[in-house]
Structures are given as structure tokens and as C-alpha cells.
Design a protein around this motif. Sequence first.
Motif, PDB file in Angstrom:
ATOM      1  N   THR B 449      40.967  45.967  28.103  1.00 20.55           N
ATOM      2  CA  THR B 449      39.594  45.628  28.504  1.00 20.55           C
ATOM      3  C   THR B 449      39.634  45.053  29.913  1.00 20.55           C
ATOM      4  O   THR B 449      40.565  44.328  30.264  1.00 20.55           O
ATOM      5  N   PRO B 450      38.610  45.384  30.700  1.00 24.18           N
ATOM      6  CA  PRO B 450      38.627  44.898  32.088  1.00 24.18           C
ATOM      7  C   PRO B 450      38.606  43.378  32.134  1.00 24.18           C
ATOM      8  O   PRO B 450      38.006  42.724  31.284  1.00 24.18           O
ATOM      9  N   ASP B 451      39.305  42.849  33.129  1.00 29.82           N
ATOM     10  CA  ASP B 451      39.369  41.392  33.221  1.00 29.82           C
ATOM     11  C   ASP B 451      38.164  40.794  33.938  1.00 29.82           C
ATOM     12  O   ASP B 451      37.991  39.583  33.956  1.00 29.82           O
ATOM     13  N   CYS B 452      37.335  41.640  34.545  1.00 27.44           N
ATOM     14  CA  CYS B 452      36.144  41.146  35.237  1.00 27.44           C
ATOM     15  C   CYS B 452      34.926  41.933  34.791  1.00 27.44           C
ATOM     16  O   CYS B 452      35.032  43.111  34.461  1.00 27.44           O
ATOM     17  N   PRO B 453      33.765  41.315  34.785  1.00 28.58           N
ATOM     18  CA  PRO B 453      32.566  42.044  34.358  1.00 28.58           C
ATOM     19  C   PRO B 453      32.127  43.014  35.444  1.00 28.58           C
ATOM     20  O   PRO B 453      32.470  42.847  36.620  1.00 28.58           O
ATOM     21  N   SER B 454      31.341  44.014  35.060  1.00 33.54           N
ATOM     22  CA  SER B 454      30.908  45.012  36.042  1.00 33.54           C
ATOM     23  C   SER B 454      30.029  44.389  37.113  1.00 33.54           C
ATOM     24  O   SER B 454      29.904  44.925  38.203  1.00 33.54           O
ATOM     25  N   THR B 455      29.443  43.250  36.800  1.00 35.36           N
ATOM     26  CA  THR B 455      28.601  42.592  37.808  1.00 35.36           C
ATOM     27  C   THR B 455      29.439  41.836  38.828  1.00 35.36           C
ATOM     28  O   THR B 455      28.933  41.422  39.857  1.00 35.36           O
ATOM     29  N   ASN B 456      30.708  41.640  38.548  1.00 37.24           N
ATOM     30  CA  ASN B 456      31.569  40.901  39.493  1.00 37.24           C
ATOM     31  C   ASN B 456      32.989  41.427  39.370  1.00 37.24           C
ATOM     32  O   ASN B 456      33.897  40.718  38.960  1.00 37.24           O
ATOM     33  N   LEU B 457      33.148  42.702  39.746  1.00 40.88           N
ATOM     34  CA  LEU B 457      34.442  43.355  39.576  1.00 40.88           C
ATOM     35  C   LEU B 457      35.556  42.632  40.321  1.00 40.88           C
ATOM     36  O   LEU B 457      36.724  42.761  40.005  1.00 40.88           O
ATOM     37  N   TRP B 458      35.140  41.896  41.325  1.00 43.32           N
ATOM     38  CA  TRP B 458      36.127  41.266  42.174  1.00 43.32           C
ATOM     39  C   TRP B 458      36.311  39.802  41.806  1.00 43.32           C
ATOM     40  O   TRP B 458      36.485  38.952  42.652  1.00 43.32           O
ATOM     41  N   CYS B 459      36.218  39.488  40.511  1.00 42.03           N
ATOM     42  CA  CYS B 459      36.465  38.120  40.103  1.00 42.03           C
ATOM     43  C   CYS B 459      37.973  37.909  40.094  1.00 42.03           C
ATOM     44  O   CYS B 459      38.750  38.855  40.136  1.00 42.03           O
ATOM     45  N   GLY B 460      38.387  36.689  40.048  1.00 42.61           N
ATOM     46  CA  GLY B 460      39.823  36.423  40.109  1.00 42.61           C
ATOM     47  C   GLY B 460      40.196  35.230  39.267  1.00 42.61           C
ATOM     48  O   GLY B 460      39.339  34.566  38.693  1.00 42.61           O
ATOM     49  N   PRO B 461      41.470  34.936  39.201  1.00 41.98           N
ATOM     50  CA  PRO B 461      41.959  33.899  38.290  1.00 41.98           C
ATOM     51  C   PRO B 461      41.368  32.518  38.523  1.00 41.98           C
ATOM     52  O   PRO B 461      41.309  31.718  37.600  1.00 41.98           O
TER      53      PRO B 461
END
Lengths: 610, 509
Positions: B449-461
Motif C-alpha cells: 500500500t502506498p505510504d502517502c495519500p494521493s493528495t500528498n504523494l510527496w509526504c515523508g517520514p
Amino acid sequence: MLGRFNIPAAALVFVGAAALGCAGRGYPSSETGGTGSGAGTGSSTGTGGGGGLDTASLLQADVRRLTNAEYDASVQALLGTKLTPAASAFSADSKQSGYTLNEGQVVASQMAKDLDTAAIALVTEARGNGKLAALSPCADPVKQGATCAATFVNTFGAQVYRRPVTAAEAANLATVYQAAVTGDTGTSPYNDGIDLMARTMLESPGFLYVTELGPGAPSADPSLTLTPYELASTMSYLLTAGPPDQTLLQAAASGGLASPDDLEAQARRLLASSGSPARLVRLVREWLGIDAIGQIAKDANWYPDYASLNAAAVMDDETTSFINEVLQKKTGTVNELLSASWTVINPTASITASTISTYYSKFYGVTGGSGETSLAGAKGGARVGILNQGAFSAVYAHASTSAPVLRGVAVMRRITCIPVPDPSTLKITVPPPPPPDSSNPETTRALFNVHGTTSGCASCHDSIDAFGFTFEGYDAMGEYRTIDADSKGAVHLGTEKVASSRSQAIGGYEYLPIDTTTTVKGTSTDLDQAYASSNALATVLASSPTVASCAPMQLFRGSTGRSDATGALTASETAFQSIWSQLSADKQGNIAEILIAYLRSPLFSQRRTM
Amino acid sequence: MKKRSASRRSFLRAVGAGAVALPFYRLLEDHFAKAYGETLPLRFIGIYHPHGIAGELFALQYAGNFPAGAPSGVTDTVTTAGGVASSTSFNLTYANCALQPFDDAATYGKSYKSKVTIIEGIDHLSNANGHDSAGTIFTGSTIDASALKPANSSIDQFLAVENGLGAATPITSIQLGVGDNGTQSGTTLSYSKGGIALPKIPDPVQAYTALFGNFAAPNDAAAQAALMRQQQLGTAVATSAYSDVQSLYGKLAAPEQQKLQAHLDALSDLKKGFAATSLMGSNCAVPAKPSSSNFPQLLRYQGGEPYFDAITKAHIGLLAQAFACDITRFATLFMADLSYAANPLMLPTDNHGSVAHPYNGSPVGSDGSPVGNGDPTTWALLAKFNRYCYGNIATLMKQLDAMGVLDNTLIYASSDMGNPARHSTRNVPTVLAGGANGLITMGRRLKMTPDCPSTNLWCGPTDGVTPTDYTPITNNHLLVSIANMFGVEVNSFGTQPNKSDITGPLPGL
């Protein structure tokens, strides 16, 4: 300058550090430099033995494994061998805070095998050249072998373990002797027994660990005093990287290490001995982190000459030769390390005079060969002290670009002791760097300006980057930027070569002007000021009280092998600073005198009980 | 530990209890047991390959995995369950695919596609610079910022030492490396309890001696006798040192005792290593000792680079033979690049600065960051290096297969980074390979499963605290699954601040 430095000022450095803008960022309070209360208790230290130090300031009792360098020096002292098993075959030392001497080193499986292989080789050599026979004389090996073996344990064993062998250890070695001679159909079971015991000793904890445990009798005392043999070993290794010699062991045996004056006298003797220069050079190189220079490689696309010039090896030699010269022949001070206007490179078998003179002309723009060479006329104006020699800028850089943040952090953490938290300990989103855009080329400094304009970064990077930008005169190799000729033959000194697709590019590159002027602010120290370049910075650092009080703490760390995992100041380090501040002004900056101040103090001879 | 199976008990009865002490007993028992259809003990190899991955040429190729459409024109067949996408019908042979070596019968003798499980979307939460993160791969631990080490042991040591699975073999475990002999977190894969780094052997000659040095042919009585004598002497040495270390151990406080415990374990291994190894079995033969003249330099930056390929192949050969002879069952291998002029891959001299760093990814390979569609020439360049690494793994599989032990082996290969230009430890490439005693269904691809939501694909740790956009699927879960495969019933593995990140097996595995 230094004479005005007193205890309240020492506390001020750390209160000041806490006021650093970084402190507002979830910065753990333990990084604000300890309690400062250590400063108040140190009144009688440095004069009598055992006076006045809070037990909580003492180092904890512990053991530490010999470093690779110490192992080689120890077997050489014991057996007269020319072999260097650790340097050639053991895994590299694992470091703590950059120092190889540390209490974290262990004997893991591979090391245990390597130790056994080395022990076998050393014993084979010593048997073959008569050394072991001379160490284990026996009138009647057939009938009195076990008795002679026990004597060997108490004579040679005591040298290996650097103290008398305990009854339990002697019993274990006697069992080893019997294992060798039982069923031995060779010509001399006695010799085989001696060989096996010697091999065992070289793999035993009595040899491999330096203990700081005291006499070991259980007691309710919160503190203990190291045994004379422990004092001898600890002192010898920290000053010479080698085991205590006969004079030192005899002093230990006869009560001759009882007072700080006794310890100082032995320390001065050791500092004048042949093992000391290499150890002190290593200590300074590990302190500055430049001991890594021998392993540094650069991108051959940007720096095709780096490998062919053997630059890493030359810079490695330069740091060693220079530090050695300062310590052995010049003032031996931190000030001179940081502010010297000269350097030294001594040729070796692999570094010829011609390689050295090419390095001088290409990197520094001076004419030089072996021996002391002035850098006063260097490209860019000057090269002040060790921070402006090639190694520092080459170590703290990437394969093809300079690294202002690495250089700034190195200056702050290592030279000034201003705490710098790692962004991973703070709740900060670190945006990835934008990919370089050749249609809009920028200098490295310009790319890093994003720190100043991004909230959450500026509070730390205003100072980190300001220190680091002063070094932008040097590329990733440590060479003054940039002297290669473009395709039209023009030389571009004082500019940064960047990839460009613009119309003014020549051969795919442009040469953009560099700017090394900065202003450091927000450290609340004497270092908050403007700097024209890294040479100006080095000049200020060399005379700075902030730097002057940081050096003793670093030397203490590198000599005791203890440091806090977060890099925060420990109570012992704070206590040592207060001891150091009692030294006269002329001694405070002298590296040997700083180490002697430690050796005279209760911090050296006492430990906190576990 | 499990009781001997029925077939093994019948073998024991047949040969008599006294035979158990013979050095080759275990091998004969294995041979006998295998003939009765039993599976042999599971083996593990952890492998590191540098420089991350060109995500576009690694990822499952299907609409919805990247908005721009499959660059190769290929579409893999994908089903999704519980957020995890999986495929058993996928293409590894399209142009520039990083994974080609696993489906290349012409080069490797057969296709190994049915013996790999390729996993996207695992995150390594090292909390450190990408270059310092290799230590997280097999420990699942954050790397301490100042000490630069993980907090716990790696899976191979956890299984081999702490759970005794390496006790039965002459060598408990082995750590091999190419081009590096340091113990920094960026170059160390194996850690003993407490996160103590274990050094690698960079020299195939030394690796050979460690693995096969104690062999004596069964019909060579003089060599056998000499080895028995060496064992007797060596055991005496190790026993004496062990006793001395125990005495010292008693004088220290608990935190300091840990380092002496490592020494005690090391001496136990040393003692075991003195046992003469007598090797029998159809696929077990002592290989020829590698010639040191093939590797005149071993280390990076010291002229070793031109020999790295030869060193890698030598290590691979030794590992395969060591597994065939059951000398050890646990190994890690730290691979290197080919950063030298005129390297056979015809890559730029600096594989790091000129291949990994210029990689300019599309959203597929760039963790969704909004910086454009990337530069496909940089993908192809990095994928060429990735193919070299996967080619080495395929070579290892081929040799294990030839030895008849591929079916009993689990290989876990990964890199310290996903997108290397960003030093990102998100979405790292993970490949499981081998037969793993049938405990994993191989021949599959999985996408977590993607680690970030589609609204913020560029989220980080480090985004936010609560609620957080970043929901990683960590390698910790895979390490839990692997421990379970080896019969160690744990439900968590590694050290992370967030307990849910270390708990539970890998979804979809």
C-alpha cells in the motif's frame, strides 16, 4: 586573551549555546552543555590527589579493548616483531565520536579468528628466532617442565597482561600447558607447551583489554582508585599507544605512581619517547575527522587529476607531517595548528618529491618540496592553519561538489563545541534538493541559500552555513577554485565551475564568481562576527576563547574513550574543563599540557563505582 | 528445537548413537532424510546492492501505478487485495528492465522467474542519511544519529546465534563484503545483540580459509590426525580465554557486560571452528582455494575497484559451495559497484556521482514529488547498474541450484535507498529469491500500500505528528515473516519509535 578565561566564562559558553536558535526546536535539554555545576566543584583539583571532585563527575569504571594500533605496538614491544597483524589483517577499528580509542570496541567472531591467526604467526616467528626460548629458560624441561612453565607465566605473562597474573589466570594457563604436552610426540613438548601458552596469552582478556576497575575488592564506596598497574597502562596507551615500559611498570610495582607529581613525571618522560608523536598525531587527526583523508575518492569526471596526483595520499601525509611538526618541533599549541602560515610534507617511498611539488603548485599555487613550506603566497591569498589545508575541505565534501553544511558542522561540533542537533532528531521535513538546472546554473552557495528562506531551517543553518560558506574558495578536492583552463585556454581562478547549457557556456560549463564572505550570528559566542573567508575564520578561531575551551574537552574524549551518544557534554567533560581552566595561560593552549592536566587530576586516577 | 523426524530417527537407530559424534554424521543424516522426501534446514543469505533503484524500470507495469502509462508498452496483470497489489503474470524482459537477469535463460541456463518474489513499496525507517542506512536493512532499526549504529541484532544473527539455528554447522554465520572492511552503519549488514557491528571479510582467500580451512580428506590419515591435534590445541586456547573473559564479565555492570558477551560468543565460535570438517555428499566438494593474485587489491579507493567483479564472483562461488557442504546456513554479502575507468558495464567511472546521483525520476521513482516527468536516459543508466547487481544474484541462484540447495535457501536482497538521487530510504527495491523450502509462494510480484495519500504523494517520514500522512510499510514486517519461516515465533522485530511499524508480518506475503 586566554588569561582572562575563568570558570564563570566556561559556564557562559554553555548557557550561550543553549540560547542558540536551534534550542527552540525540540532540542533536548541535555545538549545545553551539562549542569555547569561541575564548574563550581573543581576548586582544589589539579593540586592534591583526590580533592574536591563530585563523584558524579568521575568516569565510570569499565574496560576497553585495545585499538588496532595499540595491539600492534603491544606485540612489537613484547616480542620485538616487525609484523603488524592488526594493521594488515584485522577489521578496521570501530570509532566512537570519531575516535578509535573507545569503550565500545568489542571482540566479535571474525576478530577472535584474526587474533588467533595473528597469535599463531607471532609465536611461530618468536619460536623460530629464539625469542621465546630466551623468555622461557628451563634447566630440565623433561622433568621440570611444568615448574618452568609456571615461571614463564609469572614473568612473560606479567609483561603480556601488564600486571601480575592472577591465580585463576595462572591455573588456566597451566591447563593449556598440559593440553599441549599430553600426547605430544614431538621433539620438545616443553617448547610446544610454552608456545601454546604464549598463543593463549595473546588472545586473553588480560592482554586485549585495558581495565579501569580498581583493586576489585567489593566496597560500599561510590568511587575507587585505579591500581598502580592500571594507571601505568592507561597512561601509557593514551600518550604512546603502546604498553607500559619497564620503568613505568617498576614504578607501579614500587609505589612510584602515588601522587600527581609522580604521574606528571612519568607522563613527561613518555611524551618524550618515540611512541608518543604518532599517538598525538592520531589524536589530533581523529579530533578534526581528517584521518579519513586516505580513503576519500572524488568523481573522476570533475577531478580527473585527483587519482593521478595521488592527492589523497599526499594530503594524508601532509596532515601527519604538519601536526607532527607543530607538536614536536614548534609550539605544540592549538593556536598554531589553526593559524600556521606554513605546512610540511615529508616524502615517503610512495610519495615522491615530484608528487609533492606538483601538489603544492596545483593546489596551493606555491613552490614547495619537502620540509617546511610557506603558504603565505598561496592562491586565494593564504592558507591559514590546518583547516585551510587540502585535507579538511576534501574530507568534508562530496564526490564532485563542495559541502558547506558538512564543513560548517565540522567546525561547530569539533572546533567550537557549539552543539548542532541532527535534523533527524527534530520534527522537520527535509525537502529534497532541486535537481541542478543547467539552463539556470547556480553556485553551490546559491543552491544552499534555500536554507535561509525556509522556515524551520534558518535557525540552525544561519550559523552552520555561515561557517561553511567561508570555505567555498575550495572545491571538493581542497584545491582553490578553479584553475583549469576552458577550451579557449582562459584560467578561471576564484570561480566555481558549473554545468551550463546557456549561450555563454564554454564546453558545457560556466565559471561563476564565488563569494566567501559571511556573517555568523546566533551562536551567542565571540564567533558571532563577519568573515571574509576561511582564512579569516581560522585566524579568529585560533585565538577564540570558545575554541580554547573546546579543545581540552575533545582531547579528553579522545583519550578517555568515553562520550555521550548524542554528543552532549558529559559531567566528566564539564569537570575536566573546569580543571583545565585552572592552568596558567601559557599552558591552556598546549596539547601536551592539556593531557598532563588530565593525568594529574582525580578524573584520571579515580572512577565511579558501578 | 524440533525432535528428529521419523526418518532421521530410523537412520540413527541404524548407525548407532556413537556415530552422532562423527563430523560428517549430520551430512549423511541430511542425505538420508532428503531421500525420504524431507526438507533440509532452511538457509538464509542477506544481500546488499548499492545505489538504490531506477523505479520506472523496476515497478509493476500497469495503469494506475503511474499516471503517464507504462513506458514500455507492457502491462502486467495485477489483482489487489487489502491494498496490496500482486501479480503472477508479469514481464521482466522489456527493454532496460532492471530485473531482466531473473528471466534470462540464455545467460543463466534457465529462467528464475518462478523463484523470485519482487516487492515494491517497502520503506526503511533508518532515521539517518541514506548513505548510513544499510544497517537498517536486516535489523529494522533506526540508526542512532551520533553512534551511527542500530539498536538490535540483524535477522541472520538473531536466528543463527540468539535462536541457535547456526549451532549445528561448523561456522555459525559468515559475513562477506566487496571492497570494504569497515563497520560503519552504511556498510555493515550483520549486527550482534545490542547492534554491535560485525565486520565483513573482503578477501575471498580469507573467506575460503574461514569456510574450508579445516578440511581434511577422509582417506588422508595424517591430515586428519594433524587436524585433530589442532582442534585439541585450539580448544585449549579458546577454553582458557573463555574462562578469563567470564571472570572479567562478573566485574562489570550490565550495560558493559554486553561487549564481553560478544567476546564470549566469539570464543564459542572460535572453538567450534577448530573442529575438523570431513565432507561427504554428492554435491559437496572442497572448491579450489582462490588465488590471491586474482585480487591484488581489495578495498575501494585503494585500487580495488577493477577486481570487485572477480571478488564478488569468488564470494558467490564460496557461498554456494559452503551451503552445499552445510558448513554454514547464514550469510550476508555486501556488494559494491564498478567505479573505475573502462569498467565492463561501460558506465561512467564514478558509478555513484555519475550514475546514481543524476537519476532524475518520474513520480514513479521520485516518491511522487512534483518535479516533472524525469529524464528516461538517467533511468536507463541506473537500471544498467541495477541489472549488474541482479545478475550477480541470478548467478548465485544458478550456483545454488547446481548444488541442489536453491530450494532450501531464502535470499533477501535490498538496497539502502530507493531513489538514490534523493538519498531516499522510501520505496526501496526488495527481492526475495530461492525456494525457501516452499514457505513463500515464489514467482510473484507485490506492491505494498502506498505510504502517502494521493493528495500528498510527496509526504515523508517527518511529516506531522498526529494525524500523519506518512504510513510506511516497513522492512520490519518482512523480518517478522522471515523469523516465522525459520520457526521462531515472534510478532515484532527491530527498533522503531512507533510500535505498529515493528509489529506483524508483511502484508500479502
